[in-house]
Motif scaffolding. Structure first.
Motif, PDB file in Angstrom:
ATOM      1  N   ARG A  43       1.234  13.478  -7.801  1.00 22.50           N
ATOM      2  CA  ARG A  43       0.584  14.696  -7.327  1.00 22.50           C
ATOM      3  C   ARG A  43       1.481  15.899  -6.969  1.00 22.50           C
ATOM      4  O   ARG A  43       1.004  17.059  -7.532  1.00 22.50           O
ATOM      5  CB  ARG A  43      -0.247  14.386  -6.065  1.00 22.50           C
ATOM      6  CG  ARG A  43      -1.427  15.058  -5.647  1.00 22.50           C
ATOM      7  CD  ARG A  43      -1.994  15.031  -4.186  1.00 22.50           C
ATOM      8  NE  ARG A  43      -2.140  13.686  -3.990  1.00 22.50           N
ATOM      9  CZ  ARG A  43      -3.346  13.008  -4.392  1.00 22.50           C
ATOM     10  NH1 ARG A  43      -4.172  13.287  -5.056  1.00 22.50           N
ATOM     11  NH2 ARG A  43      -3.066  11.701  -3.838  1.00 22.50           N
ATOM     12  N   PHE A  44       2.437  15.600  -6.522  1.00 21.37           N
ATOM     13  CA  PHE A  44       3.604  16.773  -6.358  1.00 21.37           C
ATOM     14  C   PHE A  44       4.121  17.200  -7.658  1.00 21.37           C
ATOM     15  O   PHE A  44       4.029  18.524  -8.022  1.00 21.37           O
ATOM     16  CB  PHE A  44       4.875  16.267  -5.755  1.00 21.37           C
ATOM     17  CG  PHE A  44       5.798  17.237  -5.583  1.00 21.37           C
ATOM     18  CD1 PHE A  44       5.608  18.311  -4.573  1.00 21.37           C
ATOM     19  CD2 PHE A  44       6.948  17.276  -6.390  1.00 21.37           C
ATOM     20  CE1 PHE A  44       6.891  19.074  -4.493  1.00 21.37           C
ATOM     21  CE2 PHE A  44       8.056  17.989  -6.261  1.00 21.37           C
ATOM     22  CZ  PHE A  44       7.939  18.990  -5.434  1.00 21.37           C
ATOM     23  N   ARG A  45       4.274  16.317  -8.696  1.00 24.57           N
ATOM     24  CA  ARG A  45       4.695  16.673 -10.121  1.00 24.57           C
ATOM     25  C   ARG A  45       3.554  17.251 -10.878  1.00 24.57           C
ATOM     26  O   ARG A  45       3.834  18.283 -11.481  1.00 24.57           O
ATOM     27  CB  ARG A  45       5.077  15.358 -10.922  1.00 24.57           C
ATOM     28  CG  ARG A  45       6.623  14.776 -10.316  1.00 24.57           C
ATOM     29  CD  ARG A  45       6.936  13.775 -11.127  1.00 24.57           C
ATOM     30  NE  ARG A  45       6.971  13.832 -12.545  1.00 24.57           N
ATOM     31  CZ  ARG A  45       7.078  13.164 -13.377  1.00 24.57           C
ATOM     32  NH1 ARG A  45       6.721  11.773 -13.171  1.00 24.57           N
ATOM     33  NH2 ARG A  45       7.244  13.440 -14.848  1.00 24.57           N
ATOM     34  N   SER A  57       0.926  -1.305  -0.127  1.00 26.49           N
ATOM     35  CA  SER A  57      -0.070  -0.055  -0.125  1.00 26.49           C
ATOM     36  C   SER A  57       0.751   1.297  -0.154  1.00 26.49           C
ATOM     37  O   SER A  57       0.462   2.301  -0.721  1.00 26.49           O
ATOM     38  CB  SER A  57      -0.917   0.063   1.387  1.00 26.49           C
ATOM     39  OG  SER A  57      -1.843  -1.001   1.262  1.00 26.49           O
ATOM     40  N   GLY A  58       2.114   1.289   0.876  1.00 28.43           N
ATOM     41  CA  GLY A  58       2.804   2.539   1.001  1.00 28.43           C
ATOM     42  C   GLY A  58       3.417   2.728  -0.340  1.00 28.43           C
ATOM     43  O   GLY A  58       3.534   3.873  -0.759  1.00 28.43           O
ATOM     44  N   ALA A  59       3.902   1.661  -1.066  1.00 33.59           N
ATOM     45  CA  ALA A  59       4.510   1.976  -2.242  1.00 33.59           C
ATOM     46  C   ALA A  59       3.473   2.767  -3.391  1.00 33.59           C
ATOM     47  O   ALA A  59       3.923   3.714  -4.128  1.00 33.59           O
ATOM     48  CB  ALA A  59       5.172   0.572  -3.019  1.00 33.59           C
ATOM     49  N   TYR A  81       3.143   4.163   7.907  1.00 33.51           N
ATOM     50  CA  TYR A  81       4.303   4.853   7.412  1.00 33.51           C
ATOM     51  C   TYR A  81       4.659   5.985   8.341  1.00 33.51           C
ATOM     52  O   TYR A  81       3.703   6.667   8.788  1.00 33.51           O
ATOM     53  CB  TYR A  81       3.867   5.358   6.147  1.00 33.51           C
ATOM     54  CG  TYR A  81       4.561   4.455   4.948  1.00 33.51           C
ATOM     55  CD1 TYR A  81       5.595   4.727   4.236  1.00 33.51           C
ATOM     56  CD2 TYR A  81       3.949   3.270   4.782  1.00 33.51           C
ATOM     57  CE1 TYR A  81       6.147   4.042   3.256  1.00 33.51           C
ATOM     58  CE2 TYR A  81       4.382   2.356   3.714  1.00 33.51           C
ATOM     59  CZ  TYR A  81       5.284   2.703   3.023  1.00 33.51           C
ATOM     60  OH  TYR A  81       5.779   1.832   2.217  1.00 33.51           O
ATOM     61  N   PRO A 113      -1.054   3.562   5.002  1.00 29.91           N
ATOM     62  CA  PRO A 113      -0.871   3.754   3.529  1.00 29.91           C
ATOM     63  C   PRO A 113      -2.312   3.651   2.722  1.00 29.91           C
ATOM     64  O   PRO A 113      -2.354   4.316   1.625  1.00 29.91           O
ATOM     65  CB  PRO A 113       0.226   3.335   3.222  1.00 29.91           C
ATOM     66  CG  PRO A 113       0.479   2.031   4.232  1.00 29.91           C
ATOM     67  CD  PRO A 113       0.049   2.388   5.227  1.00 29.91           C
ATOM     68  N   ALA A 150       0.963   4.566  -2.274  1.00 28.11           N
ATOM     69  CA  ALA A 150       0.600   5.920  -1.677  1.00 28.11           C
ATOM     70  C   ALA A 150       1.915   6.767  -1.981  1.00 28.11           C
ATOM     71  O   ALA A 150       1.742   8.061  -2.735  1.00 28.11           O
ATOM     72  CB  ALA A 150       0.522   5.912  -0.323  1.00 28.11           C
ATOM     73  N   ASN A 151       3.285   6.166  -1.685  1.00 24.00           N
ATOM     74  CA  ASN A 151       4.322   7.180  -2.353  1.00 24.00           C
ATOM     75  C   ASN A 151       4.041   7.636  -3.833  1.00 24.00           C
ATOM     76  O   ASN A 151       4.606   8.794  -4.196  1.00 24.00           O
ATOM     77  CB  ASN A 151       5.568   6.512  -1.960  1.00 24.00           C
ATOM     78  CG  ASN A 151       5.833   6.344  -0.479  1.00 24.00           C
ATOM     79  OD1 ASN A 151       5.488   7.354   0.084  1.00 24.00           O
ATOM     80  ND2 ASN A 151       6.703   5.476  -0.035  1.00 24.00           N
ATOM     81  N   THR A 188      -6.073   2.121  -2.207  1.00 28.91           N
ATOM     82  CA  THR A 188      -5.430   1.890  -3.192  1.00 28.91           C
ATOM     83  C   THR A 188      -5.583   0.942  -4.346  1.00 28.91           C
ATOM     84  O   THR A 188      -4.981   0.295  -5.159  1.00 28.91           O
ATOM     85  CB  THR A 188      -3.969   1.491  -3.059  1.00 28.91           C
ATOM     86  OG1 THR A 188      -4.139   0.186  -2.210  1.00 28.91           O
ATOM     87  CG2 THR A 188      -3.359   2.401  -1.738  1.00 28.91           C
ATOM     88  N   ALA A 240       0.946  19.092  -9.638  1.00 31.93           N
ATOM     89  CA  ALA A 240       0.740  20.293  -9.299  1.00 31.93           C
ATOM     90  C   ALA A 240       1.652  21.283  -9.526  1.00 31.93           C
ATOM     91  O   ALA A 240       1.656  22.538  -9.324  1.00 31.93           O
ATOM     92  CB  ALA A 240       0.727  20.425  -7.612  1.00 31.93           C
ATOM     93  N   ASN A 241       2.984  20.839  -9.643  1.00 30.34           N
ATOM     94  CA  ASN A 241       4.267  21.755 -10.150  1.00 30.34           C
ATOM     95  C   ASN A 241       4.397  21.991 -11.681  1.00 30.34           C
ATOM     96  O   ASN A 241       5.304  22.341 -12.002  1.00 30.34           O
ATOM     97  CB  ASN A 241       5.538  21.820  -9.487  1.00 30.34           C
ATOM     98  CG  ASN A 241       5.346  21.822  -7.916  1.00 30.34           C
ATOM     99  OD1 ASN A 241       5.568  23.031  -7.697  1.00 30.34           O
ATOM    100  ND2 ASN A 241       5.284  20.887  -7.049  1.00 30.34           N
ATOM    101  N   GLY A 242       3.349  21.385 -12.461  1.00 27.48           N
ATOM    102  CA  GLY A 242       3.368  21.815 -13.927  1.00 27.48           C
ATOM    103  C   GLY A 242       3.821  20.544 -14.589  1.00 27.48           C
ATOM    104  O   GLY A 242       3.931  21.114 -15.876  1.00 27.48           O
ATOM    105  N   ASP A 243       4.228  19.577 -14.116  1.00 32.03           N
ATOM    106  CA  ASP A 243       4.679  18.562 -15.009  1.00 32.03           C
ATOM    107  C   ASP A 243       3.707  18.084 -15.899  1.00 32.03           C
ATOM    108  O   ASP A 243       2.571  18.041 -15.293  1.00 32.03           O
ATOM    109  CB  ASP A 243       5.524  17.467 -14.157  1.00 32.03           C
ATOM    110  CG  ASP A 243       6.882  17.320 -14.343  1.00 32.03           C
ATOM    111  OD1 ASP A 243       7.543  18.243 -14.790  1.00 32.03           O
ATOM    112  OD2 ASP A 243       7.693  16.456 -13.667  1.00 32.03           O
ATOM    113  N   GLU A 292       1.832  10.277  -4.440  1.00 32.45           N
ATOM    114  CA  GLU A 292       1.944  11.504  -3.801  1.00 32.45           C
ATOM    115  C   GLU A 292       3.056  12.191  -4.722  1.00 32.45           C
ATOM    116  O   GLU A 292       2.948  13.418  -4.843  1.00 32.45           O
ATOM    117  CB  GLU A 292       2.326  11.405  -2.486  1.00 32.45           C
ATOM    118  CG  GLU A 292       1.458  10.981  -1.228  1.00 32.45           C
ATOM    119  CD  GLU A 292      -0.083  11.869  -1.715  1.00 32.45           C
ATOM    120  OE1 GLU A 292       0.003  13.125  -1.733  1.00 32.45           O
ATOM    121  OE2 GLU A 292      -1.296  11.210  -1.952  1.00 32.45           O
ATOM    122  N   LEU A 293       3.874  11.370  -5.186  1.00 33.63           N
ATOM    123  CA  LEU A 293       4.982  12.083  -6.076  1.00 33.63           C
ATOM    124  C   LEU A 293       4.311  12.457  -7.378  1.00 33.63           C
ATOM    125  O   LEU A 293       4.900  13.534  -7.837  1.00 33.63           O
ATOM    126  CB  LEU A 293       6.205  11.118  -6.319  1.00 33.63           C
ATOM    127  CG  LEU A 293       7.271  11.616  -7.022  1.00 33.63           C
ATOM    128  CD1 LEU A 293       8.120  12.338  -6.049  1.00 33.63           C
ATOM    129  CD2 LEU A 293       8.329  10.555  -7.426  1.00 33.63           C
TER     130      LEU A 293
END
Lengths: 360, 345
Positions: A244-246, A233-235, B291, B278, A237-238, A262, A248-251, A241-242
């Motif tokens: 989402r970050f990209r 699940s964590g993989a 986490y 998570p 989720a990570n 998930t 949000a920043n215009g990628d 989020e990455l």
């Protein structure tokens, strides 16, 4: 079971139990398979004329199978082949077991079960095996390179990943690719982890939206049968989020995700670089690069490609993927179900399990 | 950042009346939201703004992999003001995370005041089984070592026991051991493992203790933490409870500590932790693993809230039981950066 005919009878009698895992087969098909890979269906029974000599195949026996826990397919297919060539089979299962395979063993008649030993560890007594077929990730492969005697022939099936290539990105394609993504929770080497869509970025984004509907529907029809581990699940989720970050920043990236869990995730990424994802229903969608750019655009991971599932399936379209030198191209929706005759990772699987003696 | 920075320093140093953590944390979030564009964009995407966040638990944590994307710098200041960049471990093929600073005073104050808050012994005779700061200028761990070195053994050079080529200064450590003066030996877990495997047992003087940090994922060693600690303690002839484990990250400024045998790593008062399930993204129930997310107010120049790739169980607001690095995560961490520089002797 000393004769090929006897072994064929025994395997055909197991058709209903085996076909879901090894692909559809019947007696004549197995005879053809032996003929294709060993030169003659009787190659294991008698000396066969071969050019200016005669040759006979002998099974590498006892044959050791090291099976990963990703899916039961590898165990079934590997042991099926071992039985077909007449080997005694030693099967090292993952420590957590492989329930489908073990249930099959429990129901076998004595003539087959006595040819299969199963352990969850690797006893010293098995280190005298004539050859080893090894399925697993890079660490598993490396571990057994050190554990097994250096002169033991090893047939290694290391980590692979598969892709889908969509030339007609319609709803049908979305439904079919969802099958290739979600089967066996994406844990096999034939699981589709990335989708390439012809027609540029807008076509790929539009298709990702259709796929989101198809994935949600597929998960609704067939939810996960077991909860994921924290790491699994964590993989996801990570990775979400990455993304989402990209985004949000215009990628040039977009995220579609199941709500409240998930269950499924789709990431459109204009960057076509192929990279393994976190599995368990996570897939990336990219625009398909031009044929002359394919190798460079997808990057070094293409060395680990196993299968490309194509829609529509057509030789002229498959030819456009030739620069990737993919071992197997199949119709969309079939990536997880290789045919009996496939060249597993580009090899002749039965041929690997025998050695030859000649008699002039 | 002056006003907020000074107030944070006052809180760390205990030179001003204590301010409730929540109010300081929300102020840090608002500060970073205003000045750190990449973080602001992410926070908005998560639906979190200074207007909507009313509790430190709601401050959105940034995944550590975001520090590997240099096109989206996670800092609150212009690049021209950068005075230091710490980088995560990795080979030349790996993408390494970068944590930029325009001021190391908060970082160093956090190390030193955090040491005192944790009640750790003053390392009167520190030695470092590590390369020097000159040889590893982008290692946050080595900078931490240097901060302790400068504070507790100022002016005494030559306390670095791995040379520029990654070789142990074997004879030097033996001389130190034979001096009779208790030693505080600082090292990565991997450096200790390699030392113990390539050298005969070495009795450190009575009263000595060892600081160790990081894991040994990615090397061909299978050893659980307790067995590792037993092996190191036996090798150096010290009680196992004289092994201090540090949990730190390149992306953070404040470490967490646990002596061998303790069940939880403890952080400084200017840190908080959350453990996240998570699958849902919700806070895990007390006692449930998940986490680890860390809020570190000393990270004023970058992002205070960090989502780690470690699994843990919460033990209060700023303590946790570490379950280990997520096996699905790629090898990373400041200690492996140090280990990259250590060739096998």
């Amino acid at each position: 079971m000393t004769s090929t005919a006897h072994r064929l009878d025994a395997l055909v009698a197991q058709h209903d139990a085996l076909a879901p895992w090894v692909g559809e087969f019947h007696r004549d098909a197995l005879i053809d398979l032996l003929a294709q890979q060993l030169g003659s269906p009787a190659a294991l029974d008698d000396w066969q004329s071969r050019g200016d000599t005669r040759g006979r195949a002998f099974p590498r026996t006892p044959l050791l199978h090291i099976v990963s826990g990703n899916t039961p397919h590898a165990a079934f297919q590997s042991v099926f082949r071992g039985l077909l060539v007449g080997a005694h089979n030693r099967v090292k299962l993952p420590s957590a077991g492989l329930p489908e395979f073990e249930r099959w063993l429990d129901g076998l008649p004595a003539e087959l079960s006595e040819l299969i030993e199963v352990r969850h560890d690797l006893p010293d007594a098995w280190l005298d095996s004539a050859a080893a077929v090894i399925f697993g990730n890079a660490a598993t492969i490396e571990t057994f390179r050190h554990l097994l005697p250096p002169d033991m022939p090893r047939i290694e099936h290391g980590p692979k990943l598969s892709v889908a290539v969509i030339f007609e990105p319609d709803e049908m394609a979305a439904r079919l690719v969802a099958i290739d993504v979600l089967a066996h929770e994406q844990r096999g080497c034939l699981s589709v982890q990335a989708i390439y869509v012809d027609g540029g970025e807008s076509a790929a984004i539009e298709f990702a939206g259709k796929l989101a509907i198809a994935m949600a529907d597929a998960r609704h029809q067939a939810p996960r049968t077991e909860p994921l581990t924290l790491s699994e699940s964590g993989a996801i989720a990570n990775a979400r989020e990455l993304a989402r970050f990209r985004e949000a920043n215009g990628d040039a990236i977009r995220l579609w995700e199941s709500a409240g869990g998930t269950s499924w995730t789709i990431v459109f990424d204009a960057d076509p670089t192929l990279s393994p994802g976190p599995l368990n229903g996570f897939v990336t969608v990219h625009p398909l690069p031009a044929t002359d750019r394919l190798r460079d655009a997808l990057g070094g991971e293409i060395a680990h490609l196993s299968t490309a599932a194509l829609h529509p399936f057509d030789d002229s379209l498959a030819d456009r993927l030739e620069p990737l030198m993919i071992p197997r191209v199949c119709p969309l929706g079939h990536s997880q179900y290789p045919p009996l005759f496939w060249h597993h990772d580009g090899r002749l699987p039965l041929a690997d399990l025998v050695f030859w003696r000649d008699r002039a | 950042m002056d006003g907020l920075r000074e107030r944070l320093l006052e809180q760390m140093n205990g030179t001003a009346e204590a301010v409730p953590f929540d109010s300081l944390a929300l102020e840090v979030f608002a500060y970073q939201f205003k000045r750190n564009a990449a973080y602001r964009n992410y926070a908005i995407a998560r639906g979190r703004t200074p207007e909507t966040v009313v509790h430190w638990r709601d401050i959105p944590a940034i995944p550590t992999d975001a520090f590997k994307l240099p096109r989206f710098p996670l800092r609150t200041f212009p690049e021209s003001e950068t005075v230091k960049v710490f980088r995560t471990s990795g080979t030349t093929r790996d993408v390494r995370g970068a944590h930029a600073f325009n001021d190391l005073v908060l970082y160093e104050t956090s190390i030193l005041r955090g040491w005192e808050h944790a009640g750790l012994p003053a390392p009167a005779n520190p030695w470092f089984l590590s390369q020097s700061p000159a040889a590893a200028p982008d290692s946050s761990l080595v900078h931490m070592f240097e901060t302790l070195h400068h504070t507790y053994a100022s002016g005494e050079e030559g306390r670095w026991l791995i040379d520029g080529q990654g070789r142990f200064q074997t004879n030097r450590l033996r001389e130190i051991a034979s001096s009779g003066e208790p030693v505080a030996l600082f090292a990565t877990a991997l450096a200790l493992l390699r030392w113990t495997e390539s050298n005969p047992p070495l009795a450190l003087p009575q009263g000595s203790w060892i600081f160790e940090t990081g894991g040994y994922k990615g090397v061909s060693i299978t050893l659980d933490k307790a067995a590792f600690q037993q092996q190191v303690a036996a090798h150096f002839f010290i009680p196992v409870d004289r092994l201090l484990n540090e949990y730190g990250m390149t992306e953070l400024s404040s470490p967490f500590y646990a002596w061998a045998g303790e069940t939880a790593h403890r952080g400084s008062p200017w840190t908080r932790i959350r453990v996240i399930a998570p699958e849902t993204g919700e806070t895990s129930d007390d006692g449930s693993p998940g986490y680890l997310e860390i809020l570190d107010l000393a990270n004023l120049g970058s992002v205070a809230a960090i989502r780690t790739q470690d699994l843990a169980i919460a033990r209060g607001d700023n303590a946790f039981t570490l379950l280990g690095r997520d096996p699905g995560a790629l090898p990373r961490g400041c200690s492996r950066r140090s280990d990259d520089l250590l060739t096998r002797p």
